[in-house]
Design a protein around this motif. Structure first.
Motif, PDB file in Angstrom:
ATOM      1  N   TYR A 180       0.839  -1.201   0.000  1.00  0.00           N
ATOM      2  CA  TYR A 180       0.000   0.000   0.000  1.00  0.00           C
ATOM      3  C   TYR A 180       0.875   1.253   0.000  1.00  0.00           C
ATOM      4  CZ  TYR A 180       1.177   1.511   4.680  1.00  0.00           C
ATOM      5  OH  TYR A 180       1.880   1.992   5.755  1.00  0.00           O
ATOM      6  N   ASP A 181       2.067   1.174   0.640  1.00  0.00           N
ATOM      7  CA  ASP A 181       2.947   2.340   0.715  1.00  0.00           C
ATOM      8  C   ASP A 181       3.526   2.689  -0.651  1.00  0.00           C
ATOM      9  OD1 ASP A 181       4.303  -0.147   0.986  1.00  0.00           O
ATOM     10  OD2 ASP A 181       6.114   0.894   1.668  1.00  0.00           O
ATOM     11  N   ARG A 232      -2.800  -6.392  -6.442  1.00  0.00           N
ATOM     12  CA  ARG A 232      -3.876  -5.554  -5.901  1.00  0.00           C
ATOM     13  C   ARG A 232      -3.463  -4.081  -5.871  1.00  0.00           C
ATOM     14  NH1 ARG A 232      -7.017  -6.677  -0.653  1.00  0.00           N
ATOM     15  NH2 ARG A 232      -5.047  -7.365   0.262  1.00  0.00           N
ATOM     16  N   MET A 233      -2.205  -3.839  -5.543  1.00  0.00           N
ATOM     17  CA  MET A 233      -1.690  -2.474  -5.581  1.00  0.00           C
ATOM     18  C   MET A 233      -1.815  -1.890  -6.985  1.00  0.00           C
ATOM     19  SD  MET A 233       2.214  -1.110  -5.499  1.00  0.00           S
ATOM     20  CE  MET A 233       2.234  -1.337  -7.287  1.00  0.00           C
ATOM     21  N   SER A 234      -1.460  -2.688  -7.987  1.00  0.00           N
ATOM     22  CA  SER A 234      -1.497  -2.229  -9.376  1.00  0.00           C
ATOM     23  C   SER A 234      -2.918  -1.920  -9.823  1.00  0.00           C
ATOM     24  CB  SER A 234      -0.882  -3.295 -10.291  1.00  0.00           C
ATOM     25  OG  SER A 234       0.427  -3.627  -9.873  1.00  0.00           O
ATOM     26  N   ARG A 251       3.768  -0.577 -18.687  1.00  0.00           N
ATOM     27  CA  ARG A 251       4.924  -1.466 -18.846  1.00  0.00           C
ATOM     28  C   ARG A 251       5.716  -1.554 -17.533  1.00  0.00           C
ATOM     29  NH1 ARG A 251       7.495  -2.535 -23.859  1.00  0.00           N
ATOM     30  NH2 ARG A 251       9.562  -3.449 -23.649  1.00  0.00           N
ATOM     31  N   ALA A 252       5.900  -0.413 -16.877  1.00  0.00           N
ATOM     32  CA  ALA A 252       6.622  -0.405 -15.601  1.00  0.00           C
ATOM     33  C   ALA A 252       5.859  -1.192 -14.537  1.00  0.00           C
ATOM     34  CB  ALA A 252       6.842   1.034 -15.149  1.00  0.00           C
ATOM     35  N   LEU A 253       4.534  -1.095 -14.529  1.00  0.00           N
ATOM     36  CA  LEU A 253       3.730  -1.859 -13.579  1.00  0.00           C
ATOM     37  C   LEU A 253       3.857  -3.356 -13.826  1.00  0.00           C
ATOM     38  CD1 LEU A 253       0.267  -0.126 -12.969  1.00  0.00           C
ATOM     39  CD2 LEU A 253       1.977  -0.793 -11.268  1.00  0.00           C
TER      40      LEU A 253
END
Length: 287
Positions: A180-181, A232-234, A251-253
């Protein structure tokens, strides 16, 4: 009303808490309030909180009946009404110039939403190392800032810099999930730049890398979510209105999801990881 609020979520920090609080009260910039939230400690943490609340009116304390875990960070943020905000963990501490130098950067440049100094990690064995997660991210384009961060979130020490409070309130996830951070830091970059102060002004206890797998198992239920710990963060980030969805960001994700997947598999299923290492390496290079 004070200009800065320092939020301190604590849990069983009796050995280090006094040092942390003292480092706040000894700041050269004194226009602040310290908000401490004890997340159900079972040691002497609460007694230390009560002592400091008695001796300094700038210290406000809360005790949680139910364990909030990650949301304890949001709780202390929600209690603040100041223009600027920062977090300090109960086992970390500041140089006396932390607030003075951080607020100077924010007052000088309205495009900067986070001012974070260099950080020195300490370990029980006495080993010292600089944190890698305070580097400046100052591009004018939102997607360039977010992309730079996602390729290297690192230890995310930037979360402990001084922020514009409104940006944090608009960026904090409404519920807890693994990483989450990282989601929070990435979202704040949609509002402005992160500037680094080239001086060590914060000192943090280094978290053991071995605890990462345990954190994934605790935070994520279900095999698929554990295999892809930042999925889930993504998803949460991609649902935010201000978050850019350009090809480089996506792409970075994807790259970050692959890296954290590889890290988890190498720890939990090392035999499978060894058999698949070539495939993983190929995918990582392609991204």
């Amino acid at each position: 009303m004070p200009q800065i609020a320092i939020g301190m979520p604590v849990f069983n920090n009796q050995e280090t808490l006094a040092r942390s609080i003292d480092s706040v009260l000894q700041q050269t910039y004194g226009d602040f309030v310290l908000i401490i939230s004890d997340d159900g400690s079972t040691d002497g943490t609460w007694a230390i909180c009560e002592y400091y609340a008695r001796v300094d009116s700038r210290v406000l304390i809360f005790r949680q009946e139910a364990n909030l875990r990650y949301m304890n960070f949001k709780f202390v943020l929600d209690q603040s009404q100041t223009e600027f905000f920062c977090w300090l963990a109960g086992d970390d501490y500041y140089s006396c110039f932390f607030l003075e130098k951080c607020i100077s950067v924010l007052n000088h440049d309205a495009s900067v939403v986070c001012s974070v100094p260099k950080c020195q990690f300490t370990a029980p064995a006495g080993n010292l190392s600089l944190a890698e997660g305070t580097f400046p991210i100052v591009q004018d384009e939102i997607d360039m800032r977010v992309t730079q961060y996602l390729y290297c979130p690192s230890d995310n020490t930037r979360m402990y810099g001084l922020f514009r409070s409104e940006v944090l309130r608009d960026s904090f996830p409404p519920r807890g999930f693994h990483a989450y951070d990282w989601a929070l830091s990435a979202q704040t970059l949609c509002f402005g730049k992160h500037q680094e102060i080239d001086e060590v002004l914060i000192y943090r206890e280094k978290t053991k890398r071995a605890l990462y797998t345990g954190a994934v198992l605790r935070d994520e239920r279900g095999l698929l979510k554990q295999l892809f710990p930042v999925f889930r963060m993504s998803v949460w980030l991609l649902r935010q209105k201000k978050f850019p969805r350009r090809r480089g960001v996506v792409r970075a994700l994807i790259w970050l999801n692959l890296v954290k997947h590889m890290e988890y598999v190498s720890n939990v299923h090392p035999d499978f990881y060894e058999r698949s290492r070539f495939f993983y390496t190929y995918l990582k290079k392609r991204l």
